[in-house]
Design an enzyme around this catalytic site. Structure first.
Site, PDB file in Angstrom:
ATOM      1  N   GLU A 276      86.336 108.785  78.104  1.00 55.11           N
ATOM      2  CA  GLU A 276      86.020 107.520  77.407  1.00 55.11           C
ATOM      3  C   GLU A 276      85.520 106.453  78.368  1.00 55.11           C
ATOM      4  OE1 GLU A 276      89.862 106.416  75.926  1.00 55.11           O
ATOM      5  OE2 GLU A 276      90.028 108.142  74.608  1.00 55.11           O
ATOM      6  N   PRO A 277      84.460 106.706  79.113  1.00 53.29           N
ATOM      7  CA  PRO A 277      83.995 105.669  80.041  1.00 53.29           C
ATOM      8  C   PRO A 277      83.282 104.535  79.307  1.00 53.29           C
ATOM      9  CG  PRO A 277      82.452 107.486  80.032  1.00 53.29           C
ATOM     10  CD  PRO A 277      83.565 107.879  79.102  1.00 53.29           C
ATOM     11  N   CYS A 347      83.842  72.124  78.994  1.00 55.18           N
ATOM     12  CA  CYS A 347      84.749  71.083  79.458  1.00 55.18           C
ATOM     13  C   CYS A 347      86.088  71.627  79.910  1.00 55.18           C
ATOM     14  CB  CYS A 347      84.962  70.072  78.338  1.00 55.18           C
ATOM     15  SG  CYS A 347      83.392  69.443  77.775  1.00 55.18           S
ATOM     16  N   TYR A 376      81.614  94.272  78.944  1.00 57.16           N
ATOM     17  CA  TYR A 376      82.586  93.200  78.761  1.00 57.16           C
ATOM     18  C   TYR A 376      81.952  91.826  79.006  1.00 57.16           C
ATOM     19  CZ  TYR A 376      85.436  97.386  79.081  1.00 57.16           C
ATOM     20  OH  TYR A 376      85.940  98.648  78.878  1.00 57.16           O
TER      21      TYR A 376
HETATM   22  N1  LLP Z   1      89.570 103.936  76.598  1.00 56.03           N
HETATM   23  C1  LLP Z   1      90.526 103.044  76.276  1.00 56.03           C
HETATM   24  C2  LLP Z   1      91.626 103.453  75.406  1.00 56.03           C
HETATM   25  C3  LLP Z   1      90.467 101.737  76.803  1.00 56.03           C
HETATM   26  O1  LLP Z   1      91.429 100.868  76.492  1.00 56.03           O
HETATM   27  C4  LLP Z   1      89.397 101.359  77.643  1.00 56.03           C
HETATM   28  C5  LLP Z   1      89.298 100.007  78.189  1.00 56.03           C
HETATM   29  C6  LLP Z   1      88.404 102.325  77.928  1.00 56.03           C
HETATM   30  C7  LLP Z   1      88.534 103.597  77.396  1.00 56.03           C
HETATM   31  C8  LLP Z   1      87.212 102.030  78.804  1.00 56.03           C
HETATM   32  O2  LLP Z   1      87.569 101.703  80.101  1.00 56.03           O
HETATM   33  P1  LLP Z   1      86.424 101.480  81.190  1.00 56.03           P
HETATM   34  O3  LLP Z   1      85.793 102.822  81.460  1.00 56.03           O
HETATM   35  O4  LLP Z   1      85.462 100.527  80.640  1.00 56.03           O
HETATM   36  O5  LLP Z   1      87.120 100.959  82.382  1.00 56.03           O
HETATM   37  N2  LLP Z   1      87.655  93.246  79.463  1.00 56.03           N
HETATM   38  C9  LLP Z   1      88.068  93.878  80.712  1.00 56.03           C
HETATM   39  C10 LLP Z   1      88.184  95.381  80.599  1.00 56.03           C
HETATM   40  C11 LLP Z   1      89.170  95.833  79.540  1.00 56.03           C
HETATM   41  C12 LLP Z   1      89.255  97.326  79.416  1.00 56.03           C
HETATM   42  C13 LLP Z   1      90.153  97.720  78.301  1.00 56.03           C
HETATM   43  N3  LLP Z   1      90.187  99.100  77.995  1.00 56.03           N
HETATM   44  C14 LLP Z   1      87.094  93.471  81.814  1.00 56.03           C
HETATM   45  O6  LLP Z   1      86.162  92.722  81.543  1.00 56.03           O
HETATM   46  O7  LLP Z   1      87.260  93.872  82.952  1.00 56.03           O
END
Ligand code: LLP
Length: 426
Positions: A276-277, A347, A376
């Site tokens: 799940e990237p 602000c 994000y």
């Molecule tokens: N699968 C699940 C269940 C997740 O909760 C997440 C991310 C992913 C996959 C994907 O993870 P990634 O490969 O993108 O690292 N808003 C934060 C990141 C929150 C990630 C939450 N879960 C930021 O801007 O850094």
């Protein structure tokens, strides 16, 4: 590698000058590169080819339909965490059989929606959710395909707000409770156990926590199978980090990550793997382009005041995140650099993108690009301060198209409803 490069001193997204798009759509705006999305997807796929996983892109990272469609065409599935994201994946042409439904608080209505839409698998995160899902499935006369998200209690060594695999985090079932909950699930008439799932956090730049978590996962699967519960699928989550500070960071490559996964799961190649990237696919496939409104000198500080703000890109305010900032017109080699505090117009002091960032001299009207803003970024934007969130543009070769327009002030004000008692004359 990405496709945002200087050509003859002008930043381009693929073959389109960023300044051309800015002139057409106005600033601030997000700009995505199709070739970069494609490249990241392919590089990730190649890195893991020994296990040939189904890559379920984490829609939360960037859920624009144009982005989802770009990835769907490459064969991506989707990892979704809400009915809304599920609907986006379907709208982009990703069939239910390629959609994984994750998340810690799925409601009964959302679970029903997923079952009605042929979900591949529901990653269940707690016993009460398992019971609710069993009820929903039975009421529909069906069985729900379930993987349990297990919390391995591993420190992902990332920012505390995006760490998910420690016992103190709200995610998944406790590792030691897993055998009993699996036994319960296996005996439920509305549940079909299909796998096990883990996701320990986001922006991981060290591979050892992955190795540790996957080793625990493998041991758990062996225990479950010894107890007579077959586990054909392994969802190994997302979380691989990206280089935000490109001059100064070398995060692990997908091939290094693939090596760790292959080592841990050696001999398990005939199982179904899923991952799940999100960030790895999307982050460096997007930039946020902003314009300098003012340069303010205050004592020995220089504030670079932009027309983008924390409502457009909240990561620096929320996680102290670093985003590289580049002038859209390339600086002359050897140009003098100055320390700027790069801020938005909102602000509150938190509306600061960077402090003492070394940049060439910039003037009002100049354009800058925040790198690594494809994940994000737009998805976390808001209308705070009644600012229209930055629109989204997607580039493919020499073409570009608006993938989400800028809201008008009428659009924004028109969302509110005035209660009757306020419309009466007094
Ligand atoms: N699968 C699940 C269940 C997740 O909760 C997440 C991310 C992913 C996959 C994907 O993870 P990634 O490969 O993108 O690292 N808003 C934060 C990141 C929150 C990630 C939450 N879960 C930021 O801007 O850094």
């Amino acid at each position: 590698m990405d496709h945002f490069l200087y050509r003859n001193g002008a930043l381009h997204a693929e073959d389109v000058p960023v300044a051309t798009m800015a002139a057409e759509v106005g600033t601030p705006f997000y700009c995505y590169s199709t070739a970069t999305f494609e490249r990241h997807f392919t590089v990730f796929q190649d890195g893991l080819k020994a296990l040939d996983p189904l890559i379920c892109y984490a829609v939360k990272a960037n859920s624009n339909l144009a982005v989802l469609k770009t990835l769907a065409r490459l064969g991506a599935g989707a990892d979704v965490v809400s009915e809304g994201e599920y609907r986006r994946a379907l709208a982009a042409g990703i069939p239910g059989q390629r959609i994984i439904f994750s998340g810690v608080g799925k409601t009964r209505d959302e679970l029903r929606f997923a079952l009605e839409n042929d979900v591949r698998q529901i990653n269940v995160e707690s016993e009460p959710e398992l019971e609710a899902l069993n009820d929903v499935a039975l009421s529909m006369g069906t069985r729900a395909p379930v993987s349990m998200r297990v919390n391995p209690d591993v420190d992902a060594q990332t920012h505390e707000k995006i760490s998910t695999g420690k016992a103190e985090n709200k995610f998944g079932i406790a590792f030691d409770d897993a055998p009993a909950i699996y036994a319960k699930a296996a005996a439920m008439a509305g549940i079909e156990v299909v796998g096990v799932d883990m996701h320990i956090g986001s922006q991981l730049t060290n591979l050892e926590p992955f190795r540790e978590a996957y080793t625990r996962m493998r041991d758990l699967v062996e225990r479950l199978e010894a107890a007579g519960i077959p586990i054909p699928r392994l969802d190994i989550g997302g979380g691989l980090g990206v280089p935000y500070e490109r001059t100064n960071s070398i995060p692990p490559l997908p091939t290094d990550y693939g090596k760790v996964v292959s080592e841990v799961f050696e001999g398990w190649e005939d199982r179904e793997f899923e991952c799940e990237p999100g960030r790895l696919i999307a982050a460096n496939a997007g930039v946020l382009v902003a314009k300098v409104v003012y340069v303010k000198h205050a004592g020995d500080r220089r504030f670079l005041i932009l027309d983008a703000a924390m409502n457009d890109l909240i990561r620096p305010a929320l996680y102290d995140a670093w985003h590289d900032i580049e002038p859209v017109v390339e600086a002359e080699p050897g140009a003098e650099l100055f320390a700027y505090d790069v801020v938005g117009p909102i602000c509150e002091s938190g509306d600061t993108f960077a402090k003492a960032r070394m940049l060439p001299e910039l003037k009002p009207g100049d354009l800058v690009a925040f790198r690594s803003a494809g994940a994000y970024g737009a998805v976390m934007s808001s209308e705070y301060n009644t600012r229209p969130p930055a629109p989204e543009v997607i580039v493919k070769g020499e073409e570009f198209a608006i993938a989400r327009p800028r809201l008008t002030y009428d659009d924004m004000l028109g969302k509110d409803c005035i209660p009757e008692w306020l419309t009466e004359q007094t």
